[in-house]
Design a protein around this motif. Structure first.
Motif, PDB file in Angstrom:
ATOM      1  N   UNK A  30      -4.114  11.627  12.277  1.00 42.74           N
ATOM      2  CA  UNK A  30      -3.344  10.724  11.704  1.00 42.74           C
ATOM      3  C   UNK A  30      -3.273  10.669  11.059  1.00 42.74           C
ATOM      4  N   UNK A  31      -1.887  10.758  10.140  1.00 42.51           N
ATOM      5  CA  UNK A  31      -1.625  10.481   9.005  1.00 42.51           C
ATOM      6  C   UNK A  31      -0.451   9.463   8.655  1.00 42.51           C
ATOM      7  N   UNK A  32      -0.467   8.495   7.494  1.00 44.29           N
ATOM      8  CA  UNK A  32       0.679   8.203   7.190  1.00 44.29           C
ATOM      9  C   UNK A  32       0.664   7.334   5.670  1.00 44.29           C
ATOM     10  N   UNK A  33       2.072   8.006   6.057  1.00 48.22           N
ATOM     11  CA  UNK A  33       2.427   7.738   4.888  1.00 48.22           C
ATOM     12  C   UNK A  33       3.991   6.408   4.208  1.00 48.22           C
ATOM     13  N   UNK A  34       3.342   5.798   3.349  1.00 45.74           N
ATOM     14  CA  UNK A  34       4.495   5.285   2.724  1.00 45.74           C
ATOM     15  C   UNK A  34       5.802   5.877   1.729  1.00 45.74           C
ATOM     16  N   UNK A  35       6.249   4.625   1.286  1.00 48.70           N
ATOM     17  CA  UNK A  35       7.620   4.829   0.428  1.00 48.70           C
ATOM     18  C   UNK A  35       7.503   3.767  -0.575  1.00 48.70           C
ATOM     19  N   UNK A  36       7.036   4.140  -1.691  1.00 48.81           N
ATOM     20  CA  UNK A  36       6.579   3.250  -3.008  1.00 48.81           C
ATOM     21  C   UNK A  36       8.232   1.604  -3.305  1.00 48.81           C
ATOM     22  N   UNK A  37       8.624   2.196  -2.305  1.00 52.88           N
ATOM     23  CA  UNK A  37       9.515   1.027  -2.076  1.00 52.88           C
ATOM     24  C   UNK A  37       9.337   0.000  -1.744  1.00 52.88           C
ATOM     25  N   UNK A  38       9.159   0.072  -0.516  1.00 51.11           N
ATOM     26  CA  UNK A  38       8.870  -0.725   0.409  1.00 51.11           C
ATOM     27  C   UNK A  38       7.179  -0.787   1.178  1.00 51.11           C
ATOM     28  N   UNK A  39       6.783   0.263   0.499  1.00 54.41           N
ATOM     29  CA  UNK A  39       5.127   0.201   0.641  1.00 54.41           C
ATOM     30  C   UNK A  39       5.180   0.594   2.539  1.00 54.41           C
ATOM     31  N   UNK A  40       3.594   0.621   2.977  1.00 57.85           N
ATOM     32  CA  UNK A  40       3.067   0.609   4.331  1.00 57.85           C
ATOM     33  C   UNK A  40       3.199  -0.069   5.803  1.00 57.85           C
ATOM     34  N   UNK A  41       3.769   0.016   6.408  1.00 55.93           N
ATOM     35  CA  UNK A  41       3.523  -1.127   7.216  1.00 55.93           C
ATOM     36  C   UNK A  41       2.310  -1.833   7.408  1.00 55.93           C
ATOM     37  N   UNK A  42       2.397  -2.658   7.349  1.00 57.55           N
ATOM     38  CA  UNK A  42       1.236  -3.477   8.278  1.00 57.55           C
ATOM     39  C   UNK A  42       0.400  -4.092   9.478  1.00 57.55           C
ATOM     40  N   UNK A  43      -0.165  -4.405   9.311  1.00 60.64           N
ATOM     41  CA  UNK A  43      -1.314  -4.697  10.983  1.00 60.64           C
ATOM     42  C   UNK A  43      -0.398  -6.339  11.412  1.00 60.64           C
TER      43      UNK A  43
ATOM     44  N   UNK B 216      10.647  -5.241   9.163  1.00 59.37           N
ATOM     45  CA  UNK B 216      11.201  -3.700  10.106  1.00 59.37           C
ATOM     46  C   UNK B 216      11.684  -3.170   9.032  1.00 59.37           C
ATOM     47  N   UNK B 217      12.116  -3.192   7.914  1.00 59.22           N
ATOM     48  CA  UNK B 217      12.100  -2.173   6.859  1.00 59.22           C
ATOM     49  C   UNK B 217      11.033  -1.358   6.749  1.00 59.22           C
ATOM     50  N   UNK B 218       9.565  -1.668   6.587  1.00 64.48           N
ATOM     51  CA  UNK B 218       8.767  -1.476   6.637  1.00 64.48           C
ATOM     52  C   UNK B 218       8.058  -0.804   7.549  1.00 64.48           C
ATOM     53  N   UNK B 219       8.694  -1.133   8.858  1.00 66.27           N
ATOM     54  CA  UNK B 219       7.857   0.146   9.845  1.00 66.27           C
ATOM     55  C   UNK B 219       8.917   1.146   9.904  1.00 66.27           C
ATOM     56  N   UNK B 220      10.397   1.018   9.903  1.00 69.30           N
ATOM     57  CA  UNK B 220      11.460   2.326   9.479  1.00 69.30           C
ATOM     58  C   UNK B 220      11.071   3.042   8.358  1.00 69.30           C
ATOM     59  N   UNK B 221      10.821   3.189   7.774  1.00 69.58           N
ATOM     60  CA  UNK B 221      10.522   3.866   6.134  1.00 69.58           C
ATOM     61  C   UNK B 221       9.135   4.451   6.185  1.00 69.58           C
ATOM     62  N   UNK B 222       8.011   3.577   7.010  1.00 70.87           N
ATOM     63  CA  UNK B 222       6.559   4.252   7.050  1.00 70.87           C
ATOM     64  C   UNK B 222       6.449   5.178   8.191  1.00 70.87           C
ATOM     65  N   UNK B 223       5.555   7.151   7.465  1.00 66.80           N
ATOM     66  CA  UNK B 223       6.229   8.164   8.034  1.00 66.80           C
ATOM     67  C   UNK B 223       4.897   8.027   8.804  1.00 66.80           C
TER      68      UNK B 223
ATOM     69  N   UNK C 219       0.543  -1.036   0.034  1.00 65.59           N
ATOM     70  CA  UNK C 219      -0.109   0.050   0.294  1.00 65.59           C
ATOM     71  C   UNK C 219       0.606   1.219   0.183  1.00 65.59           C
ATOM     72  N   UNK C 220       0.422   1.877  -1.391  1.00 60.42           N
ATOM     73  CA  UNK C 220       1.106   3.805  -0.970  1.00 60.42           C
ATOM     74  C   UNK C 220       0.534   4.341  -0.805  1.00 60.42           C
ATOM     75  N   UNK C 221      -0.606   4.447  -0.907  1.00 61.93           N
ATOM     76  CA  UNK C 221      -1.601   5.613  -0.533  1.00 61.93           C
ATOM     77  C   UNK C 221      -1.849   5.550   0.487  1.00 61.93           C
ATOM     78  N   UNK C 222      -1.613   6.790   1.982  1.00 60.20           N
ATOM     79  CA  UNK C 222      -1.648   7.350   2.451  1.00 60.20           C
ATOM     80  C   UNK C 222      -3.381   7.499   3.221  1.00 60.20           C
ATOM     81  N   UNK C 223      -2.903   7.235   4.942  1.00 61.34           N
ATOM     82  CA  UNK C 223      -4.154   7.783   5.540  1.00 61.34           C
ATOM     83  C   UNK C 223      -4.464   8.735   6.078  1.00 61.34           C
ATOM     84  N   UNK C 224      -5.083   8.798   5.978  1.00 61.51           N
ATOM     85  CA  UNK C 224      -5.429  10.352   6.042  1.00 61.51           C
ATOM     86  C   UNK C 224      -6.745  10.532   6.831  1.00 61.51           C
TER      87      UNK C 224
END
Length: 361
Positions: A58-71, A125-132, A45-50
């Protein structure tokens, strides 16, 4: 592991919290349980949560390379919170800087310990670090927005032969403070890790946070639940998921009932025997339809996908019964009680129409 660290690393300024082999009781952080912080799908997922409700954003952003951190990635944070609370309960010092073995983490969250699982852990861990994440939760007296990633940095320690001996990561201050503050932590059932669906995992956390151990449970309008989920599905498809889950009853310690009040559809969450003990329920292939004609109380003869309806059947009575109002343990709730239809008792309800209405322990 390198013998030196860059001065920019937080680990150079933090004492390490070395995780022992103990298996602590599981804890989850309340803010993460009730608001949309994670993708509910394993697909990228790359579409942000707003998300916004009153003064909470709550705003959550992902980078296309890794995607958003999942549940599922959030299992790492549940494990970390559990270790922190257990250590402090035993009088030990804790830190945002974790040092542990992958075996410890994977065992605690109920996963296998093969090469595939280690690879998936590193991806998590990569997704957790790259998700803002940017949020106004816990902003105190003055309004402000905090921005962070779920993990500030991480590192694996590998021998020359390629064997992983250990891992390290640093948690963000926002998450760590929310765990150290015991009022912001709740115990959860280990059976949570056996839930395979993202929507089911999210719904369990909602149930544990809001319904808790309250005998009368808690009710949500379906559109309100949808807003709190951050789901990318259509509202109608999300409602179908809720109806299918209500028939299957997969949540450990809770039972779900659908009800309609003054034309509005609610999901009523009830503690099972007033505890969060694991519950094993068989799956019923018959799912509630999203067709809802003039008479809304119908059940579909559709296959278990639940996305089409054919023959209509009456909803079982157990899905329509509502218990009496319970107003205990609602200190945090901005409660609005919806007027019930004739011959129906009331329960605490949450509606999205006037902002967020949450409560429960």
């Amino acid at each position: 592991m390198p013998s030196h660290r860059k001065s920019s690393s937080e680990r150079a300024h933090l004492d390490a919290f070395i995780v022992t082999g103990d298996d602590p009781g599981l804890r989850d952080q309340r803010d993460l349980m009730e608001r949309p912080f994670f993708s509910l799908s394993k697909s990228r997922r790359t579409k942000p949560i707003l998300y916004k409700a009153r003064d909470v954003e709550v705003q959550v952003y992902a980078v296309p390379e890794h995607g958003m951190a999942t549940i599922w990635d959030a299992d790492v944070l549940i494990w970390a919170a559990s270790q922190i609370v257990e250590a402090e309960n035993n009088g030990c010092r804790t830190s945002r800087f974790f040092r542990f073995t992958p075996y410890q983490l994977l065992t605690a969250i109920g996963r296998a310990r093969g090469a595939t699982e280690y690879r998936l852990l590193k991806s998590a861990l990569t997704r957790l670090q790259s998700t803002v994440v940017a949020t106004t939760i816990r902003h105190g007296e003055h309004w402000r927005r905090q921005q962070f990633s779920w993990i500030n940095e991480w590192e694996e320690m590998i021998t020359r032969s390629g064997r992983i001996e250990g891992m390290e990561f640093v948690l963000p201050e926002w998450f760590y403070r929310g765990v150290v503050d015991r009022s912001l932590v709740l115990t959860i059932d280990p059976a949570y890790f056996r839930l395979t669906g993202g929507i089911e995992r999210w719904l369990y956390r909602i149930a544990r946070k809001h319904a808790g151990h309250q005998p009368q449970g808690w009710s949500f309008e379906i559109p309100h639940l949808y807003a709190k989920s951050g789901s990318l599905a259509r509202v109608s498809d999300f409602a179908l998921d809720m109806r299918r889950i209500a028939v299957r009853q997969p949540l450990p310690g809770y039972t779900l009932r659908l009800e309609r009040v003054n034309g509005t559809e609610f999901l009523h969450i009830l503690p099972l025997a007033f505890s969060t003990a694991p519950v094993e329920k068989p799956v019923d292939a018959h799912v509630i339809s999203g067709a809802w004609p003039v008479n809304p109380h119908v059940i579909s003869g559709a296959p278990d996908t639940g996305y089409q309806a054919h023959e209509f059947r009456k909803i079982p009575d157990y899905m329509l019964r509502v218990r009496a109002l319970n107003l205990s343990n609602l200190k945090e709730s901005n409660l609005v009680v919806v007027r019930p239809v004739e011959n129906s008792t009331n329960v605490p309800r949450s509606s999205a129409k006037n902002g967020e209405r949450d409560g429960g322990k």
